[in-house]
Design an enzyme around this catalytic site. Structure first.
Site, PDB file in Angstrom:
ATOM      1  N   HIS A 141       8.476   1.679   2.376  1.00  7.84           N
ATOM      2  CA  HIS A 141       9.795   2.236   2.100  1.00  7.84           C
ATOM      3  C   HIS A 141       9.678   3.101   0.853  1.00  7.84           C
ATOM      4  O   HIS A 141       8.930   2.786  -0.074  1.00  7.84           O
ATOM      5  CB  HIS A 141      10.752   1.065   1.844  1.00  7.84           C
ATOM      6  CG  HIS A 141      12.188   1.465   1.829  1.00  7.84           C
ATOM      7  ND1 HIS A 141      12.782   2.014   0.722  1.00  7.84           N
ATOM      8  CD2 HIS A 141      13.146   1.375   2.782  1.00  7.84           C
ATOM      9  CE1 HIS A 141      14.057   2.242   0.997  1.00  7.84           C
ATOM     10  NE2 HIS A 141      14.299   1.873   2.250  1.00  7.84           N
ATOM     11  N   LEU A 170      10.223  -9.786  -6.143  1.00  8.08           N
ATOM     12  CA  LEU A 170      10.303  -8.975  -7.359  1.00  8.08           C
ATOM     13  C   LEU A 170      11.601  -8.193  -7.370  1.00  8.08           C
ATOM     14  O   LEU A 170      11.900  -7.447  -6.443  1.00  8.08           O
ATOM     15  CB  LEU A 170       9.126  -7.993  -7.395  1.00  8.08           C
ATOM     16  CG  LEU A 170       9.084  -7.083  -8.623  1.00  8.08           C
ATOM     17  CD1 LEU A 170       8.395  -7.793  -9.779  1.00  8.08           C
ATOM     18  CD2 LEU A 170       8.361  -5.774  -8.311  1.00  8.08           C
TER      19      LEU A 170
END
Lengths: 350, 343, 350, 343
Positions: free
Chosen positions: A229, A125
């Site tokens: 993250h 993505l």
């Protein structure tokens, strides 16, 4: 208007342009013409159904119909781990208890596993920075769920998505520093690159094979297990809205979480519905646009799958789509489209 | 002159005094009067038993000064380590890691909880008064046990091991325990030693200790450094046993990471380098012929005694010449058999 | 009429009578006055909320209101494995692959685990033979889901149910004969009894600790992993209808499957709804009874939880309940009840 | 009389003939001309090398009849087993299972894929023509390698092992392979041996073989029975090496379950019972003094040669008396040093 659609052979240049914006940290989308060209070929064969379902790699691009530019990309891999082993750590629990001493110790344990072998994977993505904002990210990410809801027979029972793991401010991975480095004796990025190049036999050769107690790791490494993250947190929330959960599998290098779901339990499977395009939409949309919630709307053809976001009324199996929307979807009045509310409804019972 | 002999009931007060002089560095030594009494009774019964297969026997020896009958040391040897349970240790495995593609080759150490020492014979309870200044009598005491085993092999296994106490800091904390045992036992090192009573063969060990190998590189530096390190009081037995042929690298203690020395009997000097000789009467003064120091043990199971003597080399002779004092210490006569080893 | 209700102190004799009908194979419901008495005490304290949620054991009995006889029993344990370790085998996958030899071997692996520690457990379901038939079994089994939907905050995120494993015609367990017997050196029933008596430290002492490849087991043992006893198949189907799945955990002795679910994803959580008891029910029920689907209906009080099956109209947040139904539930017109269709709706998308 | 000496390039045809006489039971022996040439070149380079740390050296010896210079046997010894990879074996672990509550105590065997033999020295390629009728020359050939190691300890590790071929049935199927290796390799035993070329140090082994211990009770009966069983052609080396001090129970081969004998050098007779003596000229006929059979090896690394002789006991003497023929075979003179061991 932004349309998410099945990728085409002619998209290679656009795809390379997107990939050049990606930067590090995404091993499956590097601006390498040969690699991307090969992947595009597989993607086209996937939509054309000329290769077996578990070899397929459905890539979707988001196109700005005004400029013809590609604004984003995402993909669904039919099945992972069937050519090269697909490794994860699975977090389990072991209890050590002695009645004599009245000690009851619950320990988390890491198991090196290939459990997710054969799962369908959401991956790759990327949304161009110029297009970040509004519902664009949602449209791009969630488009894949509507595709799966339309063609569930093409996929495995289990759907997964690997999320990028936590990194310190200096870009290092506390989990890798606490575990992998002792066995790989190389930098995190080097090890990560090697896996993306398919050179995975070194994992079998170098990785500790035995289950490991999490308590052996330094606290900094323990803390980041299953954490994403900071840039990945929004993507994680979108997937969780669709019914994907962290079930204890993490990346072997950075301990980023794998989200997973049974395809049959996805919100898109349970809540998406077919609707017939209404003959006379205009009057309705103008009066009640504000009252309508945004919908993901797709056509129902595999080969030229197309999808948009529309804020239009949809009730009783009928949907009011503007001519522009119909053109974007390649559909006409009276044909069926699949719809799903862009945002999940709140569950009143929980 | 010192003699090593089996412990007797009359030694109880002497052993109590010795125990008071020993610190935590000899965790296998009986310390209370009850424990001492029990250990002596068990030893006497063991020496008296007819043994076909080694089992629960444990033999205790004392180091006695011939001059004043003072007991200056104690040492034991058990027929099997796990006679009433499973003896647990960490095996120090080395895993070779080789990746030809990546041109990486290194080895990783991993500690595996294992029970393979259960059937081995165990040396324990070694303590000598004033061990910092100990002379050849310490060698005598340490090796006499193995000379007994060499004389009575059916009483023992083919393999022997010796756990030596590991290091602790000034607060009696063990860095190895902090990194490992504490995570599972949730208590201090000394508290854990108390609950298991120094033993390594209790059910609660398998209930609590880790079932999977511990990769050494994941341990904190101080715990890694403590692996195989011996408590200061263990330095003397470590040196003596290493000379004997014991090897330190294969196992360590599950609690404090102290070294566990082990060897097949074929690798021990008491077995391979001992010589069976007959006693001859010592000539008077034999001048300045070169002398060697020998451990000499009465070659019999039931009144086993051992001393050290200086003697001309016996390698090329069928006899060893002993002075009357030595014969008295061994309770032997000229013509009797002795087992000798150079020390 | 049959009512499922929270157990009471006065139910001990009835419970002993039921337990005496159970026979072997159900280790948690033996006709032992002392054991059952102790359990009843915990159950009463659970409904009275005088013990902590994870120590609770909610027992329900099905009462025939005509005779006052107990027709069945079932229970929900707040959390398992917090006093004694709760063991399962988890089935994982390991891939052994050599590119050089073009060999790719996918192996199933058994891991001894305590992963389910802390889960809420459905257990101790027994329906008296005289009452088997109609919707009685469903009412009894599914009553627990409605209870959970009403009080979700009392339970762990994960719900499990252990299913009795496959047995051969002679009553032996092929899985136990192929695996456990080598380590336990005793009969299956003996080993199974010991675990039910809480003597579980022997599992830590005797069970093989290392992961094991399923391929090492004899074929008869491999085949029955995750298979239920023939008598348990209907109970399994009922739980699966409610959203519970076999996710790879099995019993360490007979390899019977553990079904599990996230409580937030249960059908009862998603689909049950509160409804107000309608003031004038009679006319409606008579005319449209045939058109209504059977509903599980419960009151909303923890301490005297009661539940029935009713085939009455329920729409727009109102439900038409007869006076008898209201009495069975201990409710009155105008009060709220929780409802859930007895049978799941078909998902049109899968 | 037979002499054992390092292989030379001129031995190629003789080794080809020998290889043709050997069957599948000696899988470590080079069989093709190329392999033989390569092995000989490697051996010559190894003998010629100055070695500080044992590495890739491999030393090959031949058994030569002094009468007709016929080569009747071959035997090798490698400095380290895994010099170009990791040497894999199954370690035969014993897990003690004790439950005091249930009064159960038994032990379970488990096979663990391990790499700890990687740094050990390996004996291989032992083959004697007409091994069914072999006499003392077989002992000479087998032990000469270890006498060389005893003379040149820096060329070898502290531990030695010898893998011996396991049993196969009349269709060359290995019951142990059928139960284990086949499940991972998905091919026949002989096909697997071909792809790894008899080696046990290939990357594909760690890729394919099981990472977790194999509990022996779960194996089919015929696979359990094959564990540690030696191929008929291995019976002779098994007997000779057992006499030497090798022990068979700790490791087995990962493919066919054949025994892997191993020992610390301190447990091997060539190391512990060998005596360094000087050669003296043989007296004429020394009548009917009792004689013992000794293996006598020239005590030098660079023209190592070994023979067997009958001699009066040398235990109590500094010398060994050798006949001129023996001196010629050893290429030694009176006064030279030899290493001797009774066989």
């Amino acid at each position: 208007m932004l349309v998410v659609r099945a990728i085409r052979e002619t998209d290679l240049e656009g795809l390379l342009g997107l990939a050049s914006q990606v930067g590090s940290g995404m091993t499956t989308l590097k601006p390498d013409r040969k690699m991307l060209g090969a992947r595009l070929e597989i993607a086209c064969a996937s939509f054309a159904e000329t290769i077996a379902p578990n070899q397929r790699d459905y890539m979707f691009v988001m196109e700005d119909t005004a400029s013809g530019k590609l604004a984003g990309v995402c993909a669904i891999k039919g099945a992972v781990g069937l050519d090269e082993p697909f490794y994860n750590y699975r977090i389990g629990t072991l209890v050590h208890s002695s009645r004599e001493l009245k000690v009851f110790t619950r320990m988390e344990t890491l198991y090196l596993s290939n459990d997710l072998t054969g799962s369908t994977e959401l991956c790759s993505l990327f949304l161009h920075p110029d297009y970040r904002g509004g519902t664009n990210g949602k449209l791009l990410s969630k488009s894949r769920f509507l595709f799966i809801a339309q063609f569930p027979h093409l996929f495995s029972a289990k759907l997964i998505a690997e999320m990028r793991g936590y990194q310190s401010a200096d870009g290092s991975s506390p989990f890798y520093e606490g575990l992998g480095r002792h066995f790989f004796k190389m930098d995190f990025n080097h090890a990560d690159d090697l896996t993306s190049l398919g050179k995975k036999s070194f994992i079998a050769e170098l990785m500790p094979r035995q289950p490991m107690y999490v308590a052996y790791l330094p606290p900094e490494a323990q803390e980041v297990i299953g954490k994403v993250h900071v840039n990945t947190a929004p993507a994680r929330r979108l997937l969780e809205q669709e019914g994907m959960y962290f079930e204890g599998y993490v990346d072997i290098f950075d301990a980023g979480p794998v989200l997973q779901a049974r395809i049959s339990e996805l919100r898109a499977i349970r809540e998406s519905a077919l609707a017939v395009i209404d003959a006379a939409p205009r009057a309705v949309t103008e009066t009640t646009a504000a009252a309508n919630e945004p919908l993901l709307v797709s056509n129902t053809t595999l080969r030229d799958f197309r999808m948009i976001v529309a804020t239009v009324p949809c009730e009783g199996g009928h949907i009011a789509l503007s001519t522009a929307d119909q053109q974007a979807l390649g559909c006409h009045t009276g044909e069926a489209v699949r719809t799903l509310s862009l945002n999940p409804r709140k569950n009143v019972n929980v | 002159m010192y003699v090593v002999r089996p412990v007797a009931m009359t030694d109880i007060p002497a052993l109590e005094a010795l125990a008071a002089a020993a610190s935590s560095g000899v965790h296998t030594m009986p310390k209370t009067r009850d424990a001492i009494e029990h250990a002596i009774e068990h030893s006497i019964a063991s020496f008296g038993a007819e043994v076909d297969i080694p089992s629960e026997e444990s033999y205790m020896f004392v180091l006695e000064s011939m001059r004043d009958q003072r007991i200056d040391g104690i040492a034991s040897i058990s027929a099997t380590a796990g006679s009433n349970g499973t003896y647990f240790a960490f095996r120090n495995d080395v895993v070779q890691q080789v990746s030809r593609d990546l041109n990486i080759c290194h080895s990783v150490h991993a500690l595996t909880l294992c029970s393979e020492l259960t059937g081995h014979s165990q040396l324990s309870s070694f303590f000598v008064r004033n061990w910092q200044q100990a002379g050849p009598e310490a060698k005598l005491l340490s090796r006499a046990r193995l000379m007994f085993a060499a004389l009575a092999p059916t009483r023992f296994g083919d393999r022997f091991f010796v756990p030596l106490a590991g290091i602790t800091d000034e607060n009696a904390q063990s860095p190895f325990w902090e990194a490992l045992g504490r995570k599972f036992f949730q208590m201090d090192f000394m508290a854990a030693e108390r609950v298991v009573d120094g033993a390594r063969n209790r059910t609660l060990i398998v209930e609590l200790m880790p079932h999977y190998p511990v990769y050494v590189p994941l341990l904190p530096g101080d715990a890694q450094a403590a692996m195989g390190q011996v408590h200061p009081e263990g330095e003397l037995p470590l040196r003596l046993l290493s000379e004997e042929g014991f090897e330190p690298d294969e196992y360590i203690d599950i609690f404090d990471g102290g070294p566990i020395l082990q060897a097949h009997k074929n690798a021990l000097r008491s077995f391979t380098a001992s010589l069976l000789r007959h006693v001859s009467a010592a000539p008077g003064a034999d001048g300045d012929a070169p002398k060697l120091r020998y451990l000499v043990a009465a070659a019999k199971e039931h009144n086993f005694r051992a001393i050290t003597v200086e003697s001309a080399p016996i390698k090329l002779s069928d006899n060893i010449a002993l002075q009357p004092a030595a014969l008295r210490a061994l309770q032997l006569s000229v013509g009797d058999a002795v087992l000798c080893v150079e020390i």
